[in-house]
Design an enzyme around this catalytic site. Structure first.
Site, PDB file in Angstrom:
ATOM      1  N   PHE A 188       0.838  -1.196   0.000  1.00 49.72           N
ATOM      2  CA  PHE A 188       0.000   0.000   0.000  1.00 49.72           C
ATOM      3  C   PHE A 188       0.874   1.247   0.000  1.00 49.72           C
ATOM      4  O   PHE A 188       2.063   1.200   0.341  1.00 49.72           O
ATOM      5  CB  PHE A 188      -0.933   0.012   1.210  1.00 49.72           C
ATOM      6  CG  PHE A 188      -0.221   0.043   2.541  1.00 49.72           C
ATOM      7  CD1 PHE A 188       0.028   1.252   3.183  1.00 49.72           C
ATOM      8  CD2 PHE A 188       0.204  -1.131   3.155  1.00 49.72           C
ATOM      9  CE1 PHE A 188       0.680   1.291   4.402  1.00 49.72           C
ATOM     10  CE2 PHE A 188       0.860  -1.099   4.369  1.00 49.72           C
ATOM     11  CZ  PHE A 188       1.100   0.106   5.000  1.00 49.72           C
ATOM     12  N   CYS A 189       0.261   2.363  -0.419  1.00 48.39           N
ATOM     13  CA  CYS A 189       0.934   3.665  -0.411  1.00 48.39           C
ATOM     14  C   CYS A 189      -0.136   4.730  -0.211  1.00 48.39           C
ATOM     15  O   CYS A 189      -1.290   4.417   0.056  1.00 48.39           O
ATOM     16  CB  CYS A 189       1.724   3.877  -1.704  1.00 48.39           C
ATOM     17  SG  CYS A 189       0.711   3.783  -3.200  1.00 48.39           S
ATOM     18  N   THR A 190       0.226   5.990  -0.350  1.00 48.65           N
ATOM     19  CA  THR A 190      -0.699   7.075  -0.023  1.00 48.65           C
ATOM     20  C   THR A 190      -1.932   7.089  -0.923  1.00 48.65           C
ATOM     21  O   THR A 190      -3.068   7.047  -0.446  1.00 48.65           O
ATOM     22  CB  THR A 190       0.011   8.432  -0.102  1.00 48.65           C
ATOM     23  OG1 THR A 190       1.179   8.407   0.716  1.00 48.65           O
ATOM     24  CG2 THR A 190      -0.922   9.553   0.363  1.00 48.65           C
ATOM     25  N   ILE A 217      -4.104   4.630   0.852  1.00 47.23           N
ATOM     26  CA  ILE A 217      -4.530   4.957   2.212  1.00 47.23           C
ATOM     27  C   ILE A 217      -5.644   6.002   2.196  1.00 47.23           C
ATOM     28  O   ILE A 217      -6.565   5.965   3.022  1.00 47.23           O
ATOM     29  CB  ILE A 217      -3.330   5.475   3.025  1.00 47.23           C
ATOM     30  CG1 ILE A 217      -2.225   4.423   3.069  1.00 47.23           C
ATOM     31  CG2 ILE A 217      -3.739   5.851   4.440  1.00 47.23           C
ATOM     32  CD1 ILE A 217      -0.866   4.980   3.478  1.00 47.23           C
TER      33      ILE A 217
END
Length: 319
Positions: A188-190, A217
């Site tokens: 996952f990332c922003t 996120i």
């Protein structure tokens, strides 16, 4: 037309967007896009490269809608990924459209997210995946971002730059995944863009079962109720809001304008913190001469604010 969550009709709309697409001549797209953004009073940063577009912009609801319509009309951009939120005040100082080699820098020219990426997982299904036995959960963001918050049980690569991620994975691969059949990997990332590349990279490295959080996120914090959330802390964002929490509300962190790292209330209480000049993380990285320069810049920013005009010396880049 997409609308943004807003507590007030006067709230500024913030649009984080990206799309991996083939732009044969990104330079030709720059002028019309920047002209439209300026005409609509939009501020922020957009990156154009042969592999697509990425950035975060802010403005009125109508202005953002016009820019998004323009971007969706670009080659292969009808499926543009957009995450909308709101801010109480304009989070950017100026508008920039930049030409880059990559819209998110990984330094792996053979990785093409248009050819192969991991399996998308919707925010509502994410908890079940990362809670399942045998799932390796990796946070693909940089160390200063992870420090503010992450998912419970996530592995922190402790990278200073996304460019460091491939070397980290190759170095740690056997320790993480073992020598037999690789377990499932969730990343996952922003906002999702770094995971497009990181999952494509893992697929290229021979990892078959790779998943990533659709919308990143930001989408998770927007849609998953706080009482059901496995997210811990706040999420760093690349604008003057600095961090956000559940429901995309602005978080509690400020920003060190010397090093662009987030600062907490505890950091601000440190004798090494001086607004606009230094924080505990960067104080030892700067010379007295550099701090004197930052101090003068901060003085000019305060004078500009007192006159009611924008000072363009402090700009946060989209990452």
């Amino acid at each position: 037309m997409q609308t943004a969550p807003s507590e007030s009709p006067a709230a500024v709309v913030v649009a984080a967007l990206y799309r991996f697409a083939r732009f044969d001549d990104p330079a030709a797209l720059r002028g019309p896009l920047e002209q439209l953004c300026r005409a609509q009073g939009i501020r922020g940063t957009l990156l154009l490269a042969r592999e697509g577009i990425n950035g975060t912009i802010a403005g009125t609801s109508e202005g953002i809608a016009r820019v998004l319509d323009h971007v969706r009309a670009l080659p292969d951009c009808a499926g543009l990924d957009v995450k909308l939120s709101s801010a109480a005040a304009m989070p950017f100082h100026r508008m920039k459209v930049r030409l880059k080699r990559e819209i998110v820098t990984m330094g792996q020219p053979d990785v093409d997210p248009r050819a192969s990426v991991g399996t998308y997982v919707e925010a509502g299904d994410w908890n079940a995946l990362i809670s399942a036995p045998g799932t390796i959960l990796i946070d693909t963001r940089n160390d200063y971002e992870v420090e503010l918050g992450t998912f419970a049980g996530a592995i922190d690569p402790e990278t200073a730059s996304f460019r460091d991620f491939p070397a980290w994975f190759r170095r740690e691969r056997e320790r993480l995944l073992g020598s037999g059949k690789a377990p499932r990997v969730a990343m996952f990332c922003t906002g999702g863009i770094r995971c497009e590349k990181s999952t494509a990279f893992l697929k290229q490295e021979g990892i078959e079962e790779v998943y990533h959080l659709r919308g990143g996120i930001l989408k998770y914090l927007e849609t998953v109720p706080e009482g059901e959330s496995l997210w811990q802390g706040e999420c760093f964002v690349f604008d003057q809001r600095v961090s956000i929490g559940h429901g995309l509300v602005q978080g509690s962190h400020g920003l060190c304008h010397a090093c662009r790292r987030p600062v907490s209330a505890q950091d601000c209480a440190s004798p090494l913190y001086e607004e606009g000049v230094s924080c505990p993380a960067c104080h030892g990285e700067r010379t007295d001469e550099q701090r004197a320069s930052y101090r003068e810049r901060h003085r000019q920013e305060l004078l500009a604010a007192a006159r009611g005009v924008a000072h363009v010396g402090a700009v946060i880049e989209t990452g």
